[in-house]
Scaffold this motif. Structure first.
Motif, PDB file in Angstrom:
ATOM      1  N   ALA A 162       0.835  -1.208   0.000  1.00  0.00           N
ATOM      2  CA  ALA A 162       0.000   0.000   0.000  1.00  0.00           C
ATOM      3  C   ALA A 162       0.866   1.253   0.000  1.00  0.00           C
ATOM      4  O   ALA A 162       0.550   2.243  -0.680  1.00  0.00           O
ATOM      5  CB  ALA A 162      -0.931  -0.011   1.211  1.00  0.00           C
ATOM      6  N   GLY A 163       1.965   1.234   0.742  1.00  0.00           N
ATOM      7  CA  GLY A 163       2.865   2.380   0.735  1.00  0.00           C
ATOM      8  C   GLY A 163       3.485   2.616  -0.630  1.00  0.00           C
ATOM      9  O   GLY A 163       3.609   3.761  -1.082  1.00  0.00           O
ATOM     10  N   ALA A 164       3.884   1.523  -1.297  1.00  0.00           N
ATOM     11  CA  ALA A 164       4.454   1.667  -2.641  1.00  0.00           C
ATOM     12  C   ALA A 164       3.420   2.189  -3.633  1.00  0.00           C
ATOM     13  O   ALA A 164       3.723   3.033  -4.486  1.00  0.00           O
ATOM     14  CB  ALA A 164       5.007   0.321  -3.110  1.00  0.00           C
ATOM     15  N   VAL A 165       2.179   1.711  -3.524  1.00  0.00           N
ATOM     16  CA  VAL A 165       1.115   2.173  -4.418  1.00  0.00           C
ATOM     17  C   VAL A 165       0.812   3.649  -4.172  1.00  0.00           C
ATOM     18  O   VAL A 165       0.620   4.426  -5.117  1.00  0.00           O
ATOM     19  CB  VAL A 165      -0.145   1.306  -4.221  1.00  0.00           C
ATOM     20  CG1 VAL A 165      -1.346   1.928  -4.904  1.00  0.00           C
ATOM     21  CG2 VAL A 165       0.094  -0.093  -4.758  1.00  0.00           C
ATOM     22  N   TRP A 166       0.759   4.037  -2.905  1.00  0.00           N
ATOM     23  CA  TRP A 166       0.487   5.452  -2.599  1.00  0.00           C
ATOM     24  C   TRP A 166       1.586   6.356  -3.145  1.00  0.00           C
ATOM     25  O   TRP A 166       1.305   7.418  -3.715  1.00  0.00           O
ATOM     26  CB  TRP A 166       0.366   5.607  -1.079  1.00  0.00           C
ATOM     27  CG  TRP A 166       0.389   7.032  -0.630  1.00  0.00           C
ATOM     28  CD1 TRP A 166      -0.534   8.003  -0.899  1.00  0.00           C
ATOM     29  CD2 TRP A 166       1.402   7.666   0.155  1.00  0.00           C
ATOM     30  NE1 TRP A 166      -0.161   9.195  -0.321  1.00  0.00           N
ATOM     31  CE2 TRP A 166       1.023   9.023   0.332  1.00  0.00           C
ATOM     32  CE3 TRP A 166       2.595   7.216   0.745  1.00  0.00           C
ATOM     33  CZ2 TRP A 166       1.790   9.917   1.063  1.00  0.00           C
ATOM     34  CZ3 TRP A 166       3.353   8.118   1.479  1.00  0.00           C
ATOM     35  CH2 TRP A 166       2.949   9.439   1.629  1.00  0.00           C
ATOM     36  N   TRP A 167       2.836   5.945  -3.006  1.00  0.00           N
ATOM     37  CA  TRP A 167       3.945   6.790  -3.400  1.00  0.00           C
ATOM     38  C   TRP A 167       4.161   6.800  -4.914  1.00  0.00           C
ATOM     39  O   TRP A 167       4.479   7.850  -5.491  1.00  0.00           O
ATOM     40  CB  TRP A 167       5.212   6.321  -2.690  1.00  0.00           C
ATOM     41  CG  TRP A 167       6.422   7.147  -3.019  1.00  0.00           C
ATOM     42  CD1 TRP A 167       7.475   6.785  -3.782  1.00  0.00           C
ATOM     43  CD2 TRP A 167       6.701   8.485  -2.582  1.00  0.00           C
ATOM     44  NE1 TRP A 167       8.389   7.797  -3.858  1.00  0.00           N
ATOM     45  CE2 TRP A 167       7.930   8.863  -3.130  1.00  0.00           C
ATOM     46  CE3 TRP A 167       6.005   9.396  -1.788  1.00  0.00           C
ATOM     47  CZ2 TRP A 167       8.505  10.114  -2.914  1.00  0.00           C
ATOM     48  CZ3 TRP A 167       6.577  10.643  -1.577  1.00  0.00           C
ATOM     49  CH2 TRP A 167       7.801  10.988  -2.125  1.00  0.00           C
ATOM     50  N   LEU A 168       4.020   5.650  -5.567  1.00  0.00           N
ATOM     51  CA  LEU A 168       4.396   5.544  -6.975  1.00  0.00           C
ATOM     52  C   LEU A 168       3.206   5.564  -7.930  1.00  0.00           C
ATOM     53  O   LEU A 168       3.360   5.986  -9.076  1.00  0.00           O
ATOM     54  CB  LEU A 168       5.198   4.254  -7.199  1.00  0.00           C
ATOM     55  CG  LEU A 168       6.549   4.182  -6.473  1.00  0.00           C
ATOM     56  CD1 LEU A 168       7.190   2.823  -6.668  1.00  0.00           C
ATOM     57  CD2 LEU A 168       7.474   5.296  -6.941  1.00  0.00           C
TER      58      LEU A 168
END
Length: 418
Positions: free
Chosen positions: A80-86
């Motif tokens: 989820a953090g990677a999706v939010w950031w990228l």
């Protein structure tokens, strides 16, 4: 045209392309494990050099990735953090905590498999297509420089028009790669909220956390308003009364100044107690909150020192009240007297009655007013705080003006919810 170029090479597209490449990198260990399975199964020693066997190893490794995401609940917050950031997805649409329920783990496994699957394909294309496109773009130059000795073309491609179209084919291949990456990134971004979004259990936990935070904020607001607000009102009235009789009644001025000193000192102690309770809870060593039994006399004395005549009728033994009820009742009385200080004017009579009837503690504060007091902008917090305290204790609170009198009436069960 610009919209199409932004879709292929814009900042969001580049970030999503990077997200896919990260998925391909995460897929590599599972591909290596798949090779260990495919090699002996197909009796092949060089799986890495065989594209069909490589694809088969990739297909074998993806289920292993799915199992890994189920075994490690932290996969969901990391993804989820990677999706939010990228990928540019709003953080509120994504889950924040680990996957705990079976449904959440299943959706996380589906997402992880999808991310690694598309990421592996796009990563492989990103490694293979650019060199091939560069070769096509440089093919006419290579043939012109070295002829057949440098580049040997099949007879079917050994034509002038083929060489002329080779650079165009190279650019088209790069555009096709960018289009595949953009479409795959958009597909993942669209499915991310569905697969990585909060479950009903997550939303309930978040709502409970927000409610707990709001309860702490409301408690802080009530305590600060009732303690500091009352102190400021009392100090203001005492200072005003002392200023008016500064020359004619020095004894009253000394009493008022002493009351101001006591009020401010006590308020600082109450403020420390409030902040200590909110920070550490009712831990040992925390200063006790004021109660009806221990602090009512001091409250009445400080209120009278400002020139307000208070007639108090206490028909109970405050020490017999439960601790929570005694503490909240003190705050209610304090706010009632604070309202009288602010709205009743100077040297009026305030009648305070505290008694028990029908198993309920009844608190009544009455003072004369010329007109119905109007709430100042942003005011009215005191009455709302009294209503909140009464509701939390299972009681009721009424306040209003009638026939020139302002009356606050609070009824609290002696044995009720704390």
């Amino acid at each position: 045209m610009s919209t199409y170029l932004r879709f292929l090479f814009g900042r969001r597209a580049r970030r999503r392309w990077l997200h896919l490449i990260i998925g391909g990198a995460l897929a590599m260990p599972y591909v290596f494990v798949g090779q260990l399975v495919v090699g002996p199964a197909t009796d092949s020693r060089y799986v890495f050099n065989d594209l069909p066997l490589q694809l088969l190893s990739f297909a074998v490794g993806l289920p292993l990735a799915s199992v890994t995401s189920v075994l490690f609940p932290l996969t969901r917050p990391l993804e989820a953090g990677a999706v939010w950031w990228l990928c540019g997805i709003d953080r509120d649409r994504l889950a924040r905590g680990p996957a705990r329920t079976r449904a959440a783990k299943g959706r996380t496994a589906a997402w992880f498999t999808l991310h690694l699957g598309l990421g592996g394909i796009i990563s492989g294309m990103s490694l293979a297509v650019p060199p091939f496109a560069g070769f096509l773009a440089a093919l006419p130059l290579l043939v012109w420089l070295g002829g057949d000795e440098l580049v040997e073309l099949p007879d079917a491609l050994d034509h002038t028009w083929v060489l002329a179209l080779a650079p165009v084919a190279g650019v088209a291949t790069l555009l096709a790669l960018a289009a595949c990456a953009a479409v795959a990134g958009t597909f993942l971004a669209r499915w991310a909220p569905a697969l990585l979004g909060p479950t009903p259990e997550d939303r309930l936990a978040a709502a409970e956390a927000r409610a707990a935070d709001l309860a702490v904020r409301n408690r802080l607001a009530r305590e600060l308003h009732d303690s500091v607000g009352h102190a400021l009102s009392a100090v203001t009235l005492q200072a005003s009364a002392a200023r008016r009789v500064l020359d004619s009644d020095p004894e009253f001025v000394r009493e008022a100044l002493a009351a101001i000193e006591e009020t401010t000192r006590r308020t600082v102690g109450e403020l420390d107690a409030v902040l200590g309770v909110l920070r550490d809870g009712d831990a040992p060593g925390t200063a006790p909150a004021p109660t009806l039994a221990a602090d009512l006399d001091g409250l009445l004395r400080r209120t009278r020192a400002g020139g307000l005549r208070v007639t108090a009728t206490v028909g109970i033994d405050p020490e017999a009240l439960p601790p929570v009820l005694a503490r909240e009742a003190y705050r209610i009385v304090q706010e009632g007297l604070s309202n009288a200080l602010k709205h009743a004017g100077e040297r009026v009579t305030v009648r305070l009655r505290i008694e028990v009837a029908d198993g309920h503690l009844e608190i009544t504060v009455e003072n004369p007013v010329a007109d119905t007091p109007e709430c100042r902008p942003g005011g009215g917090h005191g009455l709302r705080g009294i209503a909140d305290r009464a509701r939390l204790l299972g009681g009721t609170a009424q306040a209003g003006a009638a026939r020139g009198m302002w009356r606050l009436y609070v009824r609290l069960p002696v044995k009720g919810p704390a």
